[in-house]
Write a protein that holds these residues in place. Structure first.
Motif, short mmCIF file in Angstrom:
data_model
loop_
_atom_site.label_atom_id
_atom_site.label_comp_id
_atom_site.label_asym_id
_atom_site.label_seq_id
_atom_site.Cartn_x
_atom_site.Cartn_y
_atom_site.Cartn_z
N ILE A 390 32.98 48.12 50.19
CA ILE A 390 34.10 48.21 49.26
C ILE A 390 33.59 48.87 47.99
CG2 ILE A 390 33.66 45.92 48.26
CD1 ILE A 390 36.73 45.61 47.97
N PRO A 392 34.06 48.41 44.30
CA PRO A 392 34.67 47.49 43.33
C PRO A 392 35.29 48.16 42.11
CG PRO A 392 32.58 46.61 44.12
CD PRO A 392 32.68 48.02 44.62
N ALA A 395 38.91 49.01 42.47
CA ALA A 395 39.78 47.92 42.88
C ALA A 395 40.35 47.19 41.67
CB ALA A 395 39.01 46.94 43.76
N ASP A 396 41.44 46.46 41.90
CA ASP A 396 42.00 45.57 40.89
C ASP A 396 41.04 44.39 40.73
OD1 ASP A 396 43.37 43.52 39.54
OD2 ASP A 396 45.31 44.17 40.32
N LEU A 400 39.17 40.87 43.56
CA LEU A 400 37.81 40.87 44.09
C LEU A 400 37.40 39.51 44.64
CD1 LEU A 400 36.02 43.18 41.49
CD2 LEU A 400 36.93 43.76 43.75
N ASP A 462 48.37 47.43 44.03
CA ASP A 462 47.14 47.16 44.77
C ASP A 462 47.30 45.87 45.56
OD1 ASP A 462 44.60 47.51 45.77
OD2 ASP A 462 43.53 47.05 43.91
N VAL A 464 44.82 43.58 48.82
CA VAL A 464 43.64 43.57 49.66
C VAL A 464 44.00 44.20 51.00
CG1 VAL A 464 41.93 42.15 50.85
CG2 VAL A 464 42.67 41.54 48.54
N GLY A 477 41.70 51.37 45.21
CA GLY A 477 42.33 50.11 45.58
C GLY A 477 41.33 49.14 46.17
N THR A 478 41.78 47.93 46.42
CA THR A 478 40.93 46.87 46.98
C THR A 478 40.90 47.03 48.49
OG1 THR A 478 41.71 45.49 45.15
CG2 THR A 478 40.45 44.41 46.86
N CYS A 479 40.17 48.04 48.93
CA CYS A 479 40.14 48.42 50.34
C CYS A 479 38.76 48.12 50.92
CB CYS A 479 40.46 49.90 50.50
SG CYS A 479 42.08 50.38 49.85
#
Length: 570
Positions: A390, A392, A395-396, A400, A462, A464, A477-479
Motif C-alpha cells: 500500500i 500510505p 491514502a486517507d 490506515l 476514498d 479501503v 487512495g487507500t488501495c
C-alpha cells in the motif's frame, strides 16, 4: 583501466576472419550501404528502440534515435537501430501491458544475443518498457545504457495545472458525481496530455526511469528531463557517445547493477513517494542480476522528499526545474552507496557533485519532508501470507487503521456492472479478485476500484480497497494491492465472502480477515481452481511460467540463474 582491443570486440566473430560466413556478413553489410571503414574494428551499437505510432509516451523516440546515432558515430562506433515492442502502458494495450513485459524482456535479450552487437542503447520510458529493457539487457550481459523517454509537459485546463493520470481519475469521479459535464470533460481530454512523453506525475514511468538512473544505467540527470526539452536530445546524443566507451571498457550491467545499487533504487522509490508497481519490477530486475530482493526490503523508514502528484502537489516538469533526481539523491545521500560505479564512467557521487535544490517546495529538505516515511508499506496477515503493498501517503489517513465489512467482486467485469447498485457504505471494504498475475491475466491496473456513485454524491472520495491487482502509479487512495498468493491459485483472497469483516492496520503492517481458521479451512476445501482459459500462444506460455507478485511476476525460466552460450557465428 584495461580497454578492449578491436580484435576483442564481440562483433568481430561475425565480421572478422577469412571464412565463408564472415565474407557473407561483410557482403550483406555492404548491401546496407555501409563501407568497411564505417564499421570494421569499431563497436557495433544496437539501439533498441520502442518507438511506435500508437505509443504517445514514445512518439519522439524516432527523432531521439537519430541523436543517439549521431553520438555513436562521433565517438567512433557503428549504430544499428533494432525496433522492439512498444508496450503502450495501459493506454491502449489490453488486457494490460504487464502481460507483455516479459515478452519485451525476452525480445531484448535475444536481439542482443543473436546479432553482431557489442553494446546497446535502450530507449523507452513508458511504464513496463524500462524494467523490460533493463531485464533483457541484464540477461544478455552486454554493455548497455538507458535513454529514458522523459515526462510530458504539464497539463492545463481553465487556468489549472493538471497531471495526466491523477487528475484524470479525479475528473472522472467528478463526472460520475455530476460535478463535471460532457463539455468540460471534452475540454479536459485536450488539456490533460499535451506533448510526447510519459506521465508527468510520479507514476510508474517516472518512478522506473528514476530507478534506472539511480541504478547507474543512465547518464546523470537523464531521467528528469522533459521529453520535448532540447536537453533531452543532447542527453540522447551523449548517451550514444558514452556507450562506445562503455564497450571498450567492458562496463556491463553486472558491474553496475549490484546489491548496493538495488538498495539505493529502493531508497529512491521511497524518497520519491514512487509507484507501488516499482516493487514488482525491482524484484524482477534484481533477480535477473542475481541480487536477492524481497518485499521486506521496501519497508524502510526513508523520508518522502518529492512533493509530486499523486502523493504531493507538483509535477515532473516542476521537479526538473527544482533540480531533478540528482538534487533529490543529494538529499538522500545518508541512505545511499555513493562510491559504486555507474554508466557515466565515474561513481554515483561524481554525478551528484554539483547537484542542488532550486525549489525546496518541490524537493523538500530532510528537516521538512512531505512525510517522515510512508512512501510504501508492506502488509502481511492471513489475507496476504506472501505479502501485499500500500502507498500510505496517497491514502486517507483516517483509513490506515480500519475494520469494515467486505463487498466482494469476482471479476473486474462484475465490478463494473454492479459497483453502483450493490449495498455499500463508506465503511465497506471493496474486494476485487481474479486480477492477479495468472487470473488477470497479467495483473492489470484494476486496484483503484471506483467509489460507488451514491457515495461520490455524498462527497466520499476514498474507501479501503483490496485486490490482487496492481494500480497505476498515477492513482491514489487507500488501495491494498498485489495480495499474494493471488485468488486464482487459491490464495486466501479467493475465500472472502461479502459481509466478512476485514481489518487493515497499516501502522501494524497487517491485513487480516476476521474469520476463524476452521471456517477458512472449510471454505478452502470447497474451493476449486478456475478453468484454464488459454490453450495456445503467448498467453498459454504466460500461464505456465508466470511467478507471483512477491517474486516479481517474471517467467520462471527467464529468472533462472546461469548464462546461455554465445551463438555459433560460423
Amino acid at each position: 583501466m584495461t580497454r578492449k582491443s578491436p580484435e576483442q570486440l564481440r562483433s568481430r566473430r561475425w565480421y572478422g576472419g577469412e571464412g565463408l560466413r564472415s565474407f557473407s556478413h561483410r557482403t550483406r553489410t555492404r548491401q546496407l550501404g555501409i563501407g568497411a571503414d564505417e564499421h570494421m574494428g569499431k563497436p557495433v551499437i544496437g539501439i533498441v528502440n520502442t518507438w511506435s505510432e500508437i505509443n504517445p509516451c514514445h512518439l519522439h523516440l524516432r527523432e531521439r534515435a537519430e541523436a543517439v546515432k549521431r553520438g555513436v558515430w562521433q565517438a567512433g562506433g557503428y549504430p544499428i537501430e533494432l525496433p522492439a515492442s512498444a508496450l503502450c502502458g495501459e493506454t491502449f494495450q489490453k488486457p494490460t501491458a504487464m502481460l507483455y513485459r516479459n515478452l519485451l524482456a525476452m525480445e531484448v535479450e535475444e536481439l542482443l544475443r543473436s546479432y553482431p552487437v557489442d553494446g546497446a542503447v535502450l530507449m523507452g520510458g513508458c511504464d513496463k518498457t524500462t524494467p523490460a529493457l533493463l531485464m533483457g539487457a541484464t540477461s544478455a550481459g552486454l554493455p548497455s545504457i538507458f535513454v529514458p523517454a522523459g515526462p510530458m509537459l504539464r497539463g492545463h485546463w481553465r487556468g489549472k495545472t493538471l497531471g495526466s493520470g491523477s487528475d484524470m481519475w479525479r475528473a472522472w469521479d467528478d463526472k460520475r458525481a455530476g460535478l463535471v459535464d460532457d463539455r468540460q470533460l471534452a475540454e479536459l481530454e485536450e488539456g490533460l496530455a499535451r506533448s510526447p512523453g510519459h506521465c508527468m506525475t510520479m507514476g510508474t514511468a517516472s518512478t522506473m526511469t528514476s530507478v534506472a538512473e539511480t541504478l547507474g544505467m543512465t547518464l546523470p540527470g537523464a531521467a528528469s528531463i522533459p521529453a520535448v526539452d532540447s536537453a533531452h536530445s543532447r542527453m540522447a546524443a551523449a548517451s550514444g557517445a558514452r556507450i562506445v566507451d562503455m564497450v571498450w571498457e567492458d562496463l556491463t550491467p553486472a558491474k553496475i547493477m549490484t546489491a548496493e545499487a538495488f538498495s539505493d533504487a529502493v531508497v529512491t522509490v521511497l524518497g520519491l513517494g514512487g509507484s507501488t508497481n516499482a516493487v514488482i519490477h525491482l524484484v524482477a530486475m534484481a533477480r535477473r542480476a542475481g541480487v536477492p530482493l524481497s518485499l521486506s526490503d521496501f519497508d524502510r523508514p526513508v523520508p518522502v522528499l518529492a512533493d509530486i502528484q499523486p502523493g504531493g502537489r507538483f509535477l515532473m516538469e516542476d521537479f526538473y526545474y527544482a533540480g531533478g533526481l540528482r538534487a533529490l539523491l543529494a538529499q538522500l545521500k545518508p541512505w545511499l552507496h555513493v562510491s559504486r560505479p555507474v554508466a557515466s564512467g565515474g561513481t554515483l557521487d561524481d554525478g551528484l557533485a554539483d547537484a542542488s535544490v532550486h525549489d525546496p517546495e518541490v524537493i523538500r529538505p530532510l528537516d521538512n519532508p512531505l512525510a517522515a516515511e510512508g512512501g510504501l508499506a508492506v502488509l502481511h496477515g492471513n489475507l496476504a501470507p506472501s505479502g501485499a503493498v500500500i502507498k500510505p501517503i496517497a491514502a486517507d489517513p483516517s483509513l490506515l487503521r480500519h475494520t469494515g465489512p467486505a463487498v466482494v467482486f469476482d471479476s473486474y467485469a462484475e465490478m463494473q456492472r454492479t459497483i453502483d447498485t450493490v449495498p455499500v457504505t463508506a465503511s465497506s471494504v471493496l474486494v476485487l479478485r481474479g486480477t492477479g498475475p495468472l487470473g488477470g491475466p497479467g495483473m492489470p491496473e484494476h486496484g483503484m476500484l471506483p467509489i460507488p456513485k451514491s457515495l461520490l454524491q455524498q462527497g466520499v472520495r476514498d474507501m479501503v480497497r483490496i485486490s490482487d491487482a496492481r494500480m497505476s502509479g498515477t492513482s491514489f487512495g487507500t488501495c491494498v494491492l498485489h495480495v499474494a498468493p493471488e485468488s486464482h491459485v487459491g490464495g486466501p483472497l479467493a475465500l472472502v465472502r461479502t459481509g466478512d469483516m476485514i481489518t487493515l492496520d497499516v501502522p501494524g503492517r497487517e491485513l487480516r480477515l476476521e474469520v476463524s481458521d476452521d471456517e477458512l479451512d472449510r471454505r478452502r476445501a470447497q474451493w476449486s481452481p478456475p478453468e484454464t482459459r488459454f490453450l495456445r500462444g503467448y498467453a498459454a506460455l504466460h500461464a505456465q511460467h508466470i511467478t507471483q507478485a512477491d517474486e516479481g511476476c517474471d517467467f520462471d525460466f527467464l529468472a533462472a540463474p546461469g548464462e546461455n552460450p554465445e551463438p555459433d557465428a560460423t
